[in-house]
Scaffold this motif. Structure first.
Motif, PDB file in Angstrom:
ATOM      1  N   LEU A 138       0.833  -1.198   0.000  1.00  0.00           N
ATOM      2  CA  LEU A 138       0.000   0.000   0.000  1.00  0.00           C
ATOM      3  C   LEU A 138       0.871   1.252   0.000  1.00  0.00           C
ATOM      4  CD1 LEU A 138      -2.945   0.947   0.113  1.00  0.00           C
ATOM      5  CD2 LEU A 138      -2.802   0.891   2.606  1.00  0.00           C
ATOM      6  N   GLU A 139       2.036   1.160   0.634  1.00  0.00           N
ATOM      7  CA  GLU A 139       2.954   2.294   0.678  1.00  0.00           C
ATOM      8  C   GLU A 139       3.430   2.677  -0.726  1.00  0.00           C
ATOM      9  OE1 GLU A 139       2.485   0.733   4.587  1.00  0.00           O
ATOM     10  OE2 GLU A 139       3.019  -0.276   2.713  1.00  0.00           O
ATOM     11  N   GLU A 140       3.666   1.684  -1.579  1.00  0.00           N
ATOM     12  CA  GLU A 140       4.099   1.966  -2.942  1.00  0.00           C
ATOM     13  C   GLU A 140       2.989   2.655  -3.735  1.00  0.00           C
ATOM     14  OE1 GLU A 140       5.511  -1.513  -4.881  1.00  0.00           O
ATOM     15  OE2 GLU A 140       7.214  -1.796  -3.521  1.00  0.00           O
ATOM     16  N   VAL A 170       0.828   7.992  -5.976  1.00  0.00           N
ATOM     17  CA  VAL A 170      -0.232   8.999  -6.146  1.00  0.00           C
ATOM     18  C   VAL A 170       0.044  10.252  -5.319  1.00  0.00           C
ATOM     19  CG1 VAL A 170      -1.974   7.273  -6.707  1.00  0.00           C
ATOM     20  CG2 VAL A 170      -1.698   7.989  -4.333  1.00  0.00           C
ATOM     21  N   GLY A 171       1.281  10.379  -4.827  1.00  0.00           N
ATOM     22  CA  GLY A 171       1.680  11.614  -4.161  1.00  0.00           C
ATOM     23  C   GLY A 171       1.413  11.689  -2.672  1.00  0.00           C
ATOM     24  N   ILE A 172       1.222  10.537  -2.020  1.00  0.00           N
ATOM     25  CA  ILE A 172       0.999  10.520  -0.573  1.00  0.00           C
ATOM     26  C   ILE A 172       2.277  10.035   0.096  1.00  0.00           C
ATOM     27  CG2 ILE A 172      -0.403   9.589   1.308  1.00  0.00           C
ATOM     28  CD1 ILE A 172      -2.601   9.018  -0.732  1.00  0.00           C
ATOM     29  N   LEU A 189       0.548   8.942   4.895  1.00  0.00           N
ATOM     30  CA  LEU A 189      -0.196   7.682   4.863  1.00  0.00           C
ATOM     31  C   LEU A 189      -0.423   7.161   6.271  1.00  0.00           C
ATOM     32  CD1 LEU A 189      -1.362   5.168   3.425  1.00  0.00           C
ATOM     33  CD2 LEU A 189       0.978   4.274   3.321  1.00  0.00           C
ATOM     34  N   SER A 190       0.636   7.148   7.074  1.00  0.00           N
ATOM     35  CA  SER A 190       0.529   6.664   8.455  1.00  0.00           C
ATOM     36  C   SER A 190      -0.441   7.515   9.263  1.00  0.00           C
ATOM     37  CB  SER A 190       1.912   6.666   9.104  1.00  0.00           C
ATOM     38  OG  SER A 190       1.824   6.296  10.468  1.00  0.00           O
ATOM     39  N   THR A 226       8.227  15.752   0.362  1.00  0.00           N
ATOM     40  CA  THR A 226       8.392  15.128  -0.946  1.00  0.00           C
ATOM     41  C   THR A 226       9.688  15.549  -1.634  1.00  0.00           C
ATOM     42  OG1 THR A 226       7.124  16.929  -1.956  1.00  0.00           O
ATOM     43  CG2 THR A 226       5.903  14.960  -1.290  1.00  0.00           C
ATOM     44  N   HIS A 227      10.612  16.164  -0.883  1.00  0.00           N
ATOM     45  CA  HIS A 227      11.860  16.633  -1.482  1.00  0.00           C
ATOM     46  C   HIS A 227      12.925  15.548  -1.548  1.00  0.00           C
ATOM     47  CE1 HIS A 227      10.382  20.730  -1.572  1.00  0.00           C
ATOM     48  NE2 HIS A 227      10.028  20.620  -0.306  1.00  0.00           N
TER      49      HIS A 227
END
Length: 279
Positions: free
Chosen positions: A95-97, A102-104, A109-110, A255-256
């Motif tokens: 699910l992490e992938e 999709v930019g999360i 996510l956690s 996201t950097h």
């Protein structure tokens, strides 16, 4: 902002864009109805009422953030529970992938799963106020900072792999008991301590950010140690992180970064990833 900005399409999906555009007029109407009801019989100029309506629109937009998190949490839950990762046509292994694609971020996510699966249901059932009311009072960024402590308090987890969270929980529970003892109460049960501790954390959400952090996280997470070296004009940085520091790093960098996790013992993949960095 210029009104022409309203022509910007909010989604690449045309059907969804039409729905979202219609929400603007709905927001204006809902804000106007609320202000008219609250100011009934009062003397305000048309311009003053327009200002109040616009500010109320901004307040109502908080609900969009909550709705997005709830919808995202529901969808993630369904993907997980129905085992859809394994049947998706592609190369996803977790699910992490999917979330990353999709930019999360991993941290988001956690947090989303903790909020939707643990924290929000507890608030709705036990706090005496609906989640939407808490959301308006605390806000998205503060709620996310509260996630680790609230999750530990709600689940009653005796231990956690994050030392700062475990210490924060101990301090919160100790303060609850100290306050109760000062008021002449006997030793509270663990359930009573946790319940009051959760409410105390939520109430800290009304404070400015720095004060809230001092209440919830009394000890600063240590700086991350690392080594920088240069080869052929290219800089490489190796970091050593604890679980707390890894969360801090994820929040700061967001996201950097594009860091690939290699399972322990998978030396072949590790060598391959290092070779990729050298290109």
């Amino acid at each position: 902002m210029p009104s022409s900005q309203l022509a910007i399409s909010p989604s690449t999906n045309s059907e969804l864009s039409d729905v979202l555009r219609d929400l603007h007029s709905s927001l204006e109407q809902a804000a106007a109805n609320a202000i008219n009801q609250e100011t009934d019989g009062q003397q305000w100029t048309a311009l003053e009422k327009r200002a109040m309506v616009k500010v109320r629109v901004l307040q109502l937009l908080n609900g969009f953030d909550l709705a997005t998190i709830l919808e995202r949490g529901q969808t993630l839950h369904e993907i997980d529970q129905e085992g859809l990762v394994g049947v998706f046509p592609g190369n996803y292994h977790s699910l992490e992938e999917i979330a990353a694609d999709v930019g999360i971020s991993t941290a988001e996510l956690s947090d989303t799963r903790a909020l939707c699966d643990i924290i929000f249901p507890w608030l709705e059932a036990n706090s005496g106020k609906p989640v939407a009311e808490w959301w308006d009072q605390v806000g998205k960024s503060k709620f996310r900072e509260m996630v680790p402590v609230l999750r530990a308090l709600i689940t009653g987890a005796a231990t956690t792999d994050r030392a700062s969270v475990a210490e924060a929980v101990r301090n919160i529970l100790d303060n609850v008991q100290a306050t109760a003892s000062a008021a002449g109460q006997d030793q509270l049960s663990q359930d009573e301590l946790r319940y009051q501790g959760i409410l105390n954390v939520l109430e800290a959400g009304h404070l400015p950010v720095l004060e809230m952090r001092r209440v919830i996280h009394p000890n600063h997470t240590p700086d991350i140690a690392g080594v920088r070296f240069t080869r052929d004009g290219v800089n490489y940085i190796v970091l050593k992180t604890s679980p707390d520091q890894e969360v801090m790093f994820a929040r700061l960098m967001g996201t950097h970064t594009n860091i690939v996790t290699v399972p322990a013992g998978d030396h072949e993949r590790l060598v391959g990833q290092i070779e990729t960095l050298r290109l």
